[in-house]
Design an enzyme around this catalytic site. Sequence first.
Site, PDB file in Angstrom:
ATOM      1  N   ASP A  14       0.823  -1.226   0.000  1.00 45.54           N
ATOM      2  CA  ASP A  14       0.000   0.000   0.000  1.00 45.54           C
ATOM      3  C   ASP A  14       0.850   1.267   0.000  1.00 45.54           C
ATOM      4  O   ASP A  14       0.415   2.315   0.482  1.00 45.54           O
ATOM      5  CB  ASP A  14      -0.944   0.032   1.217  1.00 45.54           C
ATOM      6  CG  ASP A  14      -1.763  -1.237   1.351  1.00 45.54           C
ATOM      7  OD1 ASP A  14      -2.402  -1.602   0.354  1.00 45.54           O
ATOM      8  OD2 ASP A  14      -1.763  -1.846   2.429  1.00 45.54           O
ATOM      9  N   GLU A  15       2.067   1.194  -0.555  1.00 43.22           N
ATOM     10  CA  GLU A  15       2.969   2.355  -0.487  1.00 43.22           C
ATOM     11  C   GLU A  15       2.688   3.410  -1.550  1.00 43.22           C
ATOM     12  O   GLU A  15       3.236   4.509  -1.497  1.00 43.22           O
ATOM     13  CB  GLU A  15       4.435   1.914  -0.658  1.00 43.22           C
ATOM     14  CG  GLU A  15       4.930   0.944   0.382  1.00 43.22           C
ATOM     15  CD  GLU A  15       4.808  -0.501  -0.065  1.00 43.22           C
ATOM     16  OE1 GLU A  15       5.404  -1.368   0.590  1.00 43.22           O
ATOM     17  OE2 GLU A  15       4.091  -0.752  -1.060  1.00 43.22           O
ATOM     18  N   LYS A  17       2.585   2.245  -5.002  1.00 41.55           N
ATOM     19  CA  LYS A  17       3.271   1.716  -6.182  1.00 41.55           C
ATOM     20  C   LYS A  17       2.469   1.967  -7.448  1.00 41.55           C
ATOM     21  O   LYS A  17       3.025   2.175  -8.519  1.00 41.55           O
ATOM     22  CB  LYS A  17       3.517   0.218  -6.019  1.00 41.55           C
ATOM     23  CG  LYS A  17       4.410  -0.164  -4.856  1.00 41.55           C
ATOM     24  CD  LYS A  17       4.681  -1.651  -4.814  1.00 41.55           C
ATOM     25  CE  LYS A  17       3.440  -2.478  -4.621  1.00 41.55           C
ATOM     26  NZ  LYS A  17       2.748  -2.245  -3.341  1.00 41.55           N
ATOM     27  N   ALA A  40      -4.631  -7.739  -3.548  1.00 46.34           N
ATOM     28  CA  ALA A  40      -4.072  -6.401  -3.337  1.00 46.34           C
ATOM     29  C   ALA A  40      -4.580  -5.513  -4.458  1.00 46.34           C
ATOM     30  O   ALA A  40      -5.176  -5.984  -5.422  1.00 46.34           O
ATOM     31  CB  ALA A  40      -2.549  -6.453  -3.342  1.00 46.34           C
ATOM     32  N   GLY A  41      -4.337  -4.231  -4.336  1.00 39.14           N
ATOM     33  CA  GLY A  41      -4.805  -3.343  -5.393  1.00 39.14           C
ATOM     34  C   GLY A  41      -4.023  -2.057  -5.457  1.00 39.14           C
ATOM     35  O   GLY A  41      -3.312  -1.685  -4.526  1.00 39.14           O
ATOM     36  N   THR A  43      -4.631   2.051  -6.394  1.00 44.80           N
ATOM     37  CA  THR A  43      -5.561   3.126  -6.713  1.00 44.80           C
ATOM     38  C   THR A  43      -4.799   4.170  -7.508  1.00 44.80           C
ATOM     39  O   THR A  43      -3.773   4.667  -7.070  1.00 44.80           O
ATOM     40  CB  THR A  43      -6.146   3.766  -5.435  1.00 44.80           C
ATOM     41  OG1 THR A  43      -6.857   2.765  -4.699  1.00 44.80           O
ATOM     42  CG2 THR A  43      -7.104   4.891  -5.792  1.00 44.80           C
ATOM     43  N   THR A 129      -6.712 -11.716   2.955  1.00 40.19           N
ATOM     44  CA  THR A 129      -7.913 -11.100   2.372  1.00 40.19           C
ATOM     45  C   THR A 129      -8.954 -12.146   2.003  1.00 40.19           C
ATOM     46  O   THR A 129     -10.034 -11.805   1.546  1.00 40.19           O
ATOM     47  CB  THR A 129      -7.551 -10.304   1.110  1.00 40.19           C
ATOM     48  OG1 THR A 129      -6.961 -11.193   0.160  1.00 40.19           O
ATOM     49  CG2 THR A 129      -6.586  -9.176   1.425  1.00 40.19           C
ATOM     50  N   GLN A 223       1.765  -6.083  -3.055  1.00 40.94           N
ATOM     51  CA  GLN A 223       2.279  -6.024  -1.685  1.00 40.94           C
ATOM     52  C   GLN A 223       3.670  -5.371  -1.608  1.00 40.94           C
ATOM     53  O   GLN A 223       4.156  -4.810  -2.577  1.00 40.94           O
ATOM     54  CB  GLN A 223       2.314  -7.427  -1.053  1.00 40.94           C
ATOM     55  CG  GLN A 223       0.949  -8.038  -0.816  1.00 40.94           C
ATOM     56  CD  GLN A 223       0.523  -8.954  -1.927  1.00 40.94           C
ATOM     57  OE1 GLN A 223       1.316  -9.498  -2.662  1.00 40.94           O
ATOM     58  NE2 GLN A 223      -0.779  -9.152  -2.065  1.00 40.94           N
ATOM     59  N   ARG A 302     -10.280  -2.238   4.676  1.00 41.13           N
ATOM     60  CA  ARG A 302      -9.903  -2.265   6.090  1.00 41.13           C
ATOM     61  C   ARG A 302      -9.067  -1.040   6.443  1.00 41.13           C
ATOM     62  O   ARG A 302      -8.214  -0.621   5.651  1.00 41.13           O
ATOM     63  CB  ARG A 302      -9.066  -3.522   6.392  1.00 41.13           C
ATOM     64  CG  ARG A 302      -9.837  -4.811   6.382  1.00 41.13           C
ATOM     65  CD  ARG A 302      -8.959  -6.001   6.770  1.00 41.13           C
ATOM     66  NE  ARG A 302      -7.966  -6.320   5.763  1.00 41.13           N
ATOM     67  CZ  ARG A 302      -7.109  -7.324   5.864  1.00 41.13           C
ATOM     68  NH1 ARG A 302      -7.114  -8.095   6.939  1.00 41.13           N
ATOM     69  NH2 ARG A 302      -6.232  -7.565   4.900  1.00 41.13           N
ATOM     70  N   SER A 412       5.895  12.353  -4.095  1.00 42.69           N
ATOM     71  CA  SER A 412       4.477  12.530  -4.367  1.00 42.69           C
ATOM     72  C   SER A 412       3.905  13.503  -3.342  1.00 42.69           C
ATOM     73  O   SER A 412       4.043  13.298  -2.133  1.00 42.69           O
ATOM     74  CB  SER A 412       3.734  11.201  -4.276  1.00 42.69           C
ATOM     75  OG  SER A 412       2.347  11.404  -4.458  1.00 42.69           O
TER      76      SER A 412
END
Length: 427
Positions: A14-15, A17, A40-41, A43, A129, A223, A302, A412
């Site tokens: 969730d960094e 990427k 995982a995902g 955005t 998950t 991940q 979550r 960023s």
Amino acid sequence: MGRRVVVIGSQWGDEGKGKITDYLAEKAEVVVRTQGGNNAGHTIIFNNRKFALHLIPSGIFNPNIINIMANGMVINPVALLEELKVLCSQGIEDYKLFISNRAHVVMPYHIDLDDLYEELKKDHPVGTTKRGIGPAYMDKTARIGIRISDLIHPESLYQRLETSLNFNNMILKANNRRTYDIQELYEEYLKIGEVIKSYVTDTSVLLNKLIDEDKNILFEGAQGSMLCLDHGTYPYVTSSSPTAASVPLNAGISSEHITDVIGVTKAYTTRVGEGVFPSEFEDEIAKQIREVGKEYGTTTKRPRRIGWLDMVVLKHVKRINGMKHLSVMLLDVLTGIKEIKICVSYILDGKEIDYIPADYFEYQRCIPKYITLPGWEEDISKTQRFSDLPTNCKNYLNKIEEILDINVTILSVGPDRLQTVTLKNIF
């Protein structure tokens, strides 16, 4: 000369990427997803529109980019078709997508087994998950898995299903879970095979051809490195390796072709699920970071656990990945925090250490040792150059570079693609 750049997560996932991959993809010609599944995902936000990707590579929005789902992935084809359907509804219909015939398939029974295995761990669940990723990789290593190539070869599919269900139905039945009918699955997944057949190819052959053509290639995974099956906080890890070292194996190329490794880190740290998290804290500042940074899982929704930036983690990740560049994400989220902490080492049983213990219980006993830097109040969300950042913000970044002995090359300062400051061009 074409560059082959690996983007790796430098924390627990969730960094950011997805944003960096999307940003770098503007100059890439090929984007490759190398491991993991829809557990995982990413955005991605551009032109004030938000897109959530779970399986598909981040280059999908550019019709000129070749997108490859490599052999190291485990792919739920039902989820894949749904993701393509959603993208189509958002106007994303013109793309180049290739799926490895050697990638493994996440089947419905894998999802049931994922839930069962978490239940059987009783008081020590991993916090998966429950998308079936772990059981799919288990079948892969047990040599009873279904591969994408099987979906387009009827005889092979039936034989593989028969073998796999002999094992998995027995486990499900013994634990009073529903079992699966081979004929029903066979007919359903043959139809799915027909739908995805046009995307399927030997992506190793394709990738090596593209390398020979000197293309700029971007490799992304799911991940972060601290969830690596070998080098992460085992057993609270994922079922594959999201490190740069895993890319050649998971993509079917030689390691000599990798030219750069860029690590992506948040300006602070987050983690989803169970496991040790030394720099974690929960107070009003943590709540502020969670809300301003929208720290909720792309896939699971979550709330993410919040911690200060941990340099012991980043040193570990730099070593195991051969990181050459660092991208610092969500820097703007720290705006308005008066004092910002950085974890520089741990205290383990009274001794100061700067490494991560292999033993989980030793790592659990580690107490973070911090330095504190003054924060900044100025809005940085429209900043285009490093020199325009507030002094305290620059000092924070300089301290990261000093401790880690690596150059920060991308910053960023907001969620949009345009809210990115480049200190050095990777491509």
